[in-house]
Write a protein that holds these residues in place. Sequence first.
Motif, PDB file in Angstrom:
ATOM      1  N   THR A   1       1.176  -1.037  -0.099  1.00  0.00           N
ATOM      2  CA  THR A   1      -0.658  -0.155  -0.162  1.00  0.00           C
ATOM      3  C   THR A   1       0.604   1.300   0.095  1.00  0.00           C
ATOM      4  O   THR A   1       0.518   2.031  -0.453  1.00  0.00           O
ATOM      5  CB  THR A   1      -1.071   0.138   0.814  1.00  0.00           C
ATOM      6  OG1 THR A   1      -2.104  -1.315   0.684  1.00  0.00           O
ATOM      7  CG2 THR A   1      -1.410   1.092   1.350  1.00  0.00           C
TER       8      THR A   1
ATOM      9  N   ASP B   1      -6.558  -1.513  -3.603  1.00  0.00           N
ATOM     10  CA  ASP B   1      -5.789  -1.192  -3.111  1.00  0.00           C
ATOM     11  C   ASP B   1      -6.608  -3.007  -2.244  1.00  0.00           C
ATOM     12  O   ASP B   1      -7.617  -3.350  -2.326  1.00  0.00           O
ATOM     13  CB  ASP B   1      -5.596  -1.153  -1.436  1.00  0.00           C
ATOM     14  CG  ASP B   1      -4.640  -1.080  -0.687  1.00  0.00           C
ATOM     15  OD1 ASP B   1      -3.600  -1.611  -1.372  1.00  0.00           O
ATOM     16  OD2 ASP B   1      -4.509  -0.254   0.382  1.00  0.00           O
ATOM     17  N   GLU B   2      -5.169  -3.691  -1.501  1.00  0.00           N
ATOM     18  CA  GLU B   2      -5.942  -5.107  -0.792  1.00  0.00           C
ATOM     19  C   GLU B   2      -6.832  -5.899  -1.257  1.00  0.00           C
ATOM     20  O   GLU B   2      -8.097  -6.286  -1.520  1.00  0.00           O
ATOM     21  CB  GLU B   2      -7.160  -4.426   0.589  1.00  0.00           C
ATOM     22  CG  GLU B   2      -6.078  -4.173   1.366  1.00  0.00           C
ATOM     23  CD  GLU B   2      -6.609  -2.997   2.581  1.00  0.00           C
ATOM     24  OE1 GLU B   2      -8.004  -3.363   2.814  1.00  0.00           O
ATOM     25  OE2 GLU B   2      -6.135  -2.201   3.461  1.00  0.00           O
TER      26      GLU B   2
END
Length: 281
Positions: A124, A178-179
């Motif tokens: 991140t 993200d993620e």
Amino acid sequence: MSARPRVVLASSLRDRIRAQLADLKMPGALEALDGILAGVDGGKLPAPAAVEALLGAQITLRNNRRLQAAMRSSRLPAVKTLADFDFTFQPSIQREQLDSLHTLGFIERRENVVFLGPPGVGKTHLAISLAIAAAEHGRRVYYGTLGDLILSLEDAQAAGRLLHRMNTLVFPSVLIVDEIGYLPISKTGAMLFFQLIAKRYERASTVLTSNKSFEEWGEIFGDEAMAAALIDRLVHHCHIVNIRGNSFRMRHHAELRSALHPREEVPEPTRQKPKRGGATH
Ligand code: ADP
Ligand code: MG
């Protein structure tokens, strides 16, 4: 006799420069002017360096303003920069690759970037630092976790505003996803995300992070064929940064780390070959 008129001339020249900088709306340069001229007068600053410092002061102010505006509109959760990143802690990352990505050529070429690796290794952080570099260069950026982006698309669809929401996510020069892999995704959610990536394909850069290898994406998206089609578009023009190492969050907790990963070996300072793709073009 000669000293007096020179001072008057010098001060009126300064006033003219001030007026010019104000006229050109260059407050950063205006604020730095006195300090820079003091350096010139004191013989510490040669003229070319003074010009460079004056323009540099304005560029710094402009970049800060761009960043502030981007932080408001892009939903970036924090300011993380490449300068804050400790490469010695993560030897599996090739510094040259990250330096090169931060020159932002990938945005011009509409290429994607995928950060893969376990939790806490800086995925991140590095994705945000790319977005920040892009924002400082005047590019529109947008950040979301996969879960949040999908939820917003589902909400928009339910409210009959899908096209509007899609456009918000399709047009930025850099979209951070993200993620990928932390939360399960619904079938409709996966379809909406596929549509988004298909629309961005070869149009604008997407930067993704995942703690799961591409082989496991079928499971995340609940559909092997769709995940394969998604990965195909993503990796067609793509830089893959495969990070293999320890969590930065747990750097002070060696015992806890070995309890969580009992058979984990100390990572070698070599870069793991990506399972698929590499820097494909
Ligand atoms: P990931 O997304 O891979 O789970 P993060 O990027 O969120 O990990 O990193 C976790 C925290 O540790 C963040 O605060 C990040 O800024 C910091 N961090 C991670 N790796 C480094 C590093 N090599 N140098 C400096 N800070 C780091
Ligand atoms: Mg993360």
